[in-house]
Design a protein around this motif. Structure first.
Motif, short mmCIF file in Angstrom:
data_model
loop_
_atom_site.label_atom_id
_atom_site.label_comp_id
_atom_site.label_asym_id
_atom_site.label_seq_id
_atom_site.Cartn_x
_atom_site.Cartn_y
_atom_site.Cartn_z
N UNK A 30 0.81 -1.21 0.00
CA UNK A 30 0.00 0.00 0.00
C UNK A 30 0.84 1.27 0.00
N UNK A 31 2.15 1.12 0.24
CA UNK A 31 2.98 2.32 0.22
C UNK A 31 3.43 2.59 -1.22
N UNK A 82 16.85 16.61 8.65
CA UNK A 82 16.15 15.56 9.39
C UNK A 82 14.75 15.25 8.89
N UNK A 83 14.23 16.10 7.99
CA UNK A 83 12.90 15.85 7.46
C UNK A 83 12.98 15.33 6.03
N UNK A 84 12.01 14.51 5.68
CA UNK A 84 11.98 13.97 4.33
C UNK A 84 11.58 15.08 3.36
N UNK A 90 9.99 15.87 0.15
CA UNK A 90 9.16 15.09 -0.77
C UNK A 90 9.62 15.31 -2.21
N UNK A 93 6.67 12.96 6.94
CA UNK A 93 7.85 13.68 6.50
C UNK A 93 9.08 13.36 7.33
N UNK A 129 16.30 -0.99 -4.81
CA UNK A 129 16.53 -0.57 -3.42
C UNK A 129 17.76 -1.26 -2.85
N UNK A 132 4.62 8.25 -6.94
CA UNK A 132 3.54 8.14 -5.95
C UNK A 132 2.63 6.94 -6.16
N UNK A 146 13.16 3.17 1.16
CA UNK A 146 13.03 2.71 2.54
C UNK A 146 14.34 2.62 3.32
N UNK A 147 15.38 2.06 2.71
CA UNK A 147 16.63 1.92 3.44
C UNK A 147 17.67 2.92 2.97
N UNK A 194 17.36 6.54 2.83
CA UNK A 194 17.09 7.96 3.06
C UNK A 194 18.37 8.78 3.19
N UNK A 195 19.34 8.30 3.96
CA UNK A 195 20.57 9.07 4.11
C UNK A 195 21.41 9.00 2.84
N UNK A 247 8.40 5.36 -1.62
CA UNK A 247 8.72 4.98 -0.25
C UNK A 247 9.32 3.59 -0.17
N UNK A 248 8.93 2.73 -1.09
CA UNK A 248 9.50 1.39 -1.10
C UNK A 248 10.96 1.39 -1.56
N UNK A 301 7.97 -7.26 5.97
CA UNK A 301 8.78 -6.46 5.06
C UNK A 301 9.68 -5.52 5.87
#
Lengths: 511, 341
Positions: A355-356, A376-378, A380, B211, A420, A402, A364-365, A367-368, A360-361, B227
């Motif tokens: 559902x994501x 510190x904030x995503x 978009x 966010x 990913x 999206x 997921x691992x 971000x950095x 985001x999938x 997952x």
């Protein structure tokens, strides 16, 4: 115009969903009494076409002729009245009821026009089962049957409606190899009895094994029709993909040198609660730049092996080293930080969150690593940008950042998982059943990425129950049986007979 | 810009269903009374007749919104937290006990102590089912429901036996010191400023959930736990974290109720806020900003129904019927959108 030989004729069938074109123009002619395969990649429009034939969707254009008559198929009941029966990929049976009850669901034979006549029902079910030699007990509950047997009930259900034309939608997707053999026999029986079978698949071996003629569709258009006997699997594959397909693997003649062992297992043992050994003293090593294939029949410890290496389950004995460091007690995250990439065997179970979004999938691992965080904030914008890059690089079709990933096909989900895992440039890539449920185009892509990883100096541990895949990609082949590694062979020394025997538990002397 | 679009998307669904509910409800009211327009006017607009009515409306919305926002975290993490009521009571009683017991402390010190105490008590009550679920696989619905009963009975004991105000009528505690009462909302004398906390928290929660990496991991754990584990997320910790936040929000609602509205613990202060907030969160599609709006709507209906019953012969329970309709319409919409896909 119409050929009296044809039971079903489609001309120029088109279907659009909003502004999305699912079918452009499909022509199809199915002769009475033949087994006709419709072949196409995932997303080519096979399912849409079937749904039109059984009245679930209405075509936006084109004509359907059945037995020479032009027809409108308004709903599934109309389709079954015409004599079109469908066996769906996902079964539509009531598990708690018996075979006979399922066959006559909604139209039980009646006693005094009121009570259902159970004896008559069972008798008629038995007669039907015997007529087709299906070997089922009419009074057995569906829940007690195997998947292959349930499928036979589905087929019988269509036949009980007197279906002249039987449509099977990817019937082998849910079956084990022996069950597939059974099904192919059943289809041959149906043909002998004069039924016409329309068989949907993307597996080339089945096309050759089962059909008289084959229609290939690609991107919503029918591109060719052949007598199956006249064409090779490669010809069909070319029509499906629209270009020559190279499912080639490792070239055997190149000398390769491998680095040090990236991953090393020593005596890894895992038992279940009942004390049975799921993994029995497994020792192996994967060197940098090498593909080690684990061959074996499903359920011989492959799942447990992958989970133990990934850090998802504990082991009772043994050690795992990664680049010389003991990672036996490390968490999943720590192992990944060291450079372990993991493509799990079941995408929907462990690979993605349906559902994501795609973004985001894939992030997921990462971000950095992919600079998606701003103070510190995503961000978009940056998240969408990263996802768009990966969608392009990994050729994920029909996806925007999206898009909920669950709406993509299996192949495209798999590409997201691989994107990913490769993003963190792992030292070792652990891939489990990488092409299960994938079509040729996507499989080709996955093979390519696996080999590219090895060529870039990564170790690859490939777990697969597809022997052809193991042989195509591996430098060395380990055979697992009942949780034990039976032998580890160099690719050059391995042949299908030897490996096949080991997979069935033949002793080490066979190697 | 995208944030604005997300916001629009979040409020569009509940607003549509609410409008339709009110239209259908109007037909019903027409059948019951000769004065349907008056009844409906009172139901919807009497809340705005005076600043005093408006203040009461905001006070009603505050606990609903805070609990619903908290529940959003739990649901997003895949925990069906029905313990809002217990967590609310835990927050309220702790704040009251601390306020009464430490009445001598200077307000600058006492105020943060009672607030933090309330939040901590709620969070602790959320932590219990969270830990039990993660470590032992105990079903959280059962645990939170049971805890509700335990907490409600325990607070009843405390308020009757330990901190009862013997001079007052009913099961109420002694007052907390006047110095730590929340000021009223500027310009609205009867409204406690606690509603501001709900507004701020709704926005903060949206940022945290959508966010931050923590929020993404929490949602991953909630949508597919296996997952989340496979990609190295400490999924159990995210689940417990979400329950701490959920309990904390409900605890804060209890604390702010005591400080801003009741000024003491009253055994009957909650008309099932915890359960109504659950409905608010679900109707808002588990979206914190949406939850703020559904909470406001529920508060409007709850208070409006009382005015309506006074002025016309339409019974107050019409509201129950309307909320039933609303739930029906919201779920119907889900099916329609699914079929389109």
């Amino acid at each position: 115009m119409t050929d009296p030989q044809n039971i079903l004729e489609l001309s120029g069938i088109a279907k659009t969903f909003g502004d999305k074109v699912a079918l452009k123009s499909i022509d199809l002619a199915v002769r009475r009494g033949e087994v006709h395969v419709i072949c196409g990649e995932n997303g080519a429009g096979k399912s849409t076409l079937m749904n039109i034939l059984v009245g679930i969707h209405k075509p936006s254009g084109g004509q359907i002729r059945f037995n020479g008559q032009q027809v409108q198929i308004s709903d599934p009941i109309a389709a079954s009245r015409l004599g079109i029966g469908m066996v769906h990929q996902h079964f539509t049976l009531v598990p708690s009821m018996s075979v006979a009850e399922n066959l006559f669901l909604g139209r039980h034979p009646k006693k005094f026009g009121l009570f259902s006549d159970r004896q008559a029902m069972v008798d008629r079910a038995r007669a039907l089962i015997e007529a087709y030699n299906f070997g089922l007990d009419p009074q057995a509950a569906i829940s007690s049957l195997s998947v292959g047997q349930r499928q036979r009930v589905e087929i019988l259900k269509a036949l009980a409606f007197d279906a002249e034309l039987l449509i099977l939608d990817e019937p082998t997707a849910v079956l084990t190899p022996p069950e597939v053999e059974e099904l192919l026999k059943i289809i041959a029986t149906l043909r002998e009895r004069g039924r016409t079978v329309l068989f949907i698949t993307h597996k080339l071996r089945e096309v050759k094994a089962v059909s008289d003629r084959v229609t290939v569709i690609r991107h919503g258009e029918s591109v060719s029709i052949h007598n199956t006997a006249d064409v090779s699997e490669a010809d069909i594959a070319r029509d499906m993909v629209g270009r020559d397909v190279f499912l080639v693997g490792r070239k055997g003649d190149v000398e390769r040198s491998f680095g040090d062992a990236v991953l090393k297992l020593n005596g890894v043992t895992r038992t279940n609660a009942a004390g049975r050994r799921l993994l029995d003293a497994v020792s192996l090593e994967v060197r940098a730049g090498e593909v080690l294939g684990i061959a074996g029949v499903d359920g011989n410890g492959q799942t447990e092996l992958a989970e133990v290496i990934a850090g998802l389950s504990t082991m009772q004995a043994g050690n795992i080293w990664f680049d010389g460091a003991d990672i036996s007690d490390m968490t999943v995250a720590e192992r990944q930080a060291l450079g372990l990439g993991f493509v799990p065997e079941d995408r929907l179970d462990r690979g993605i969150s349906k559902t994501m979004s795609v973004a985001e999938n894939v992030a997921a691992t990462n971000y950095e690593r992919a600079n998606i965080l701003r103070r510190g904030f995503v961000s978009s914008a940056r998240l969408a940008e990263f996802a768009a890059e990966k969608i392009k690089e990994f050729d994920v079709r029909g996806a925007k950042p999206k898009t909920p990933i669950g709406t993509l096909s299996g192949g495209n989900m798999q590409k997201v998982v691989i994107a990913r895992e490769l993003e963190r440039e792992p030292r070792l890539l652990l891939v489990s059943q990488p092409t299960r449920g994938l079509d040729i185009g996507a499989s080709e892509f996955v093979y390519d990425r696996i080999l590219a990883s090895a060529n870039a100096g990564r170790g690859v541990l490939l777990i697969s129950s597809e022997l052809s895949e193991i042989f195509a990609l591996s430098d060395r082949i380990a055979v697992i049986y009942s949780g034990r590694i039976m032998a580890i062979l160099d690719r050059a020394d391995a042949d299908e007979v030897t490996v096949g025997a080991l997979m069935n538990g033949a002793g080490k002397e066979a190697a | 810009m995208t944030a604005f679009n997300d916001f629009l998307r979040a409020v569009r669904a509940p607003l549509g269903a609410i409008t339709l509910t009110l239209l259908l409800g109007f037909l019903l009211v027409m059948m019951i009374t000769d004065q349907p327009v008056l009844a409906y006017r009172d139901l919807l607009l009497a809340n705005f007749d005076s600043w005093s009515n408006f203040g009461l409306f905001l006070n009603r919305a505050m606990p609903l919104a805070l609990i619903a926002i908290g529940i959003t975290f739990a649901f997003r993490a895949g925990v069906f937290n029905v313990g809002g009521e217990g967590q609310l009571f835990a927050g309220a009683i702790t704040t009251t006990m601390l306020g009464v017991a430490l009445a001598g402390l200077p307000p600058v010190l006492l105020f943060p102590i009672v607030i933090i105490g309330g939040i901590a008590a709620g969070a602790f009550l959320g932590w219990i089912p969270g830990v039990l679920k993660v470590k032992l696989g105990v079903d959280e619905v059962v645990v939170t429901l049971m805890l509700n009963t335990i907490v409600l009975l325990f607070t009843s004991y405390l308020v009757n036996q330990v901190i009862r105000d013997t001079a007052a009528y009913g099961a109420v505690s002694q007052l907390v010191p006047k110095e730590i009462w929340l000021p009223s909302l500027p310009g609205v004398p009867k409204a406690s400023s606690g509603i501001l906390a709900a507004v701020v928290l709704a926005v903060v929660s949206w940022v945290v959930l959508f966010r931050t990496k923590w929020g993404a991991e929490l949602r991953a754990a909630g949508t597919n736990l296996r997952y989340a584990e496979a990609i190295g997320i400490a999924a159990g910790r995210r689940v417990i974290g979400a329950m701490l936040v959920a309990g904390g929000c409900a605890g804060l609602a209890g604390a702010l109720y005591v400080l801003g509205i009741g000024h003491r613990f009253e055994q009957n202060f909650s008309p099932d806020y915890g359960l109504v907030a659950l409905t608010c969160a679900l109707l808002a599609r588990i979206h914190p900003i949406g939850a703020l709006f559904t909470a406001l709507f529920y508060a409007l209906m709850l208070n409006g129904a009382a005015y309506m019953q006074i002025s016309t012969d339409v019974p107050r329970s019409l509201v129950d019927l309307l909320t039933g309709l609303l739930v029906l319409l919201m779920t119907a919409r889900v099916v329609i959108s699914r079929r389109k896909a």
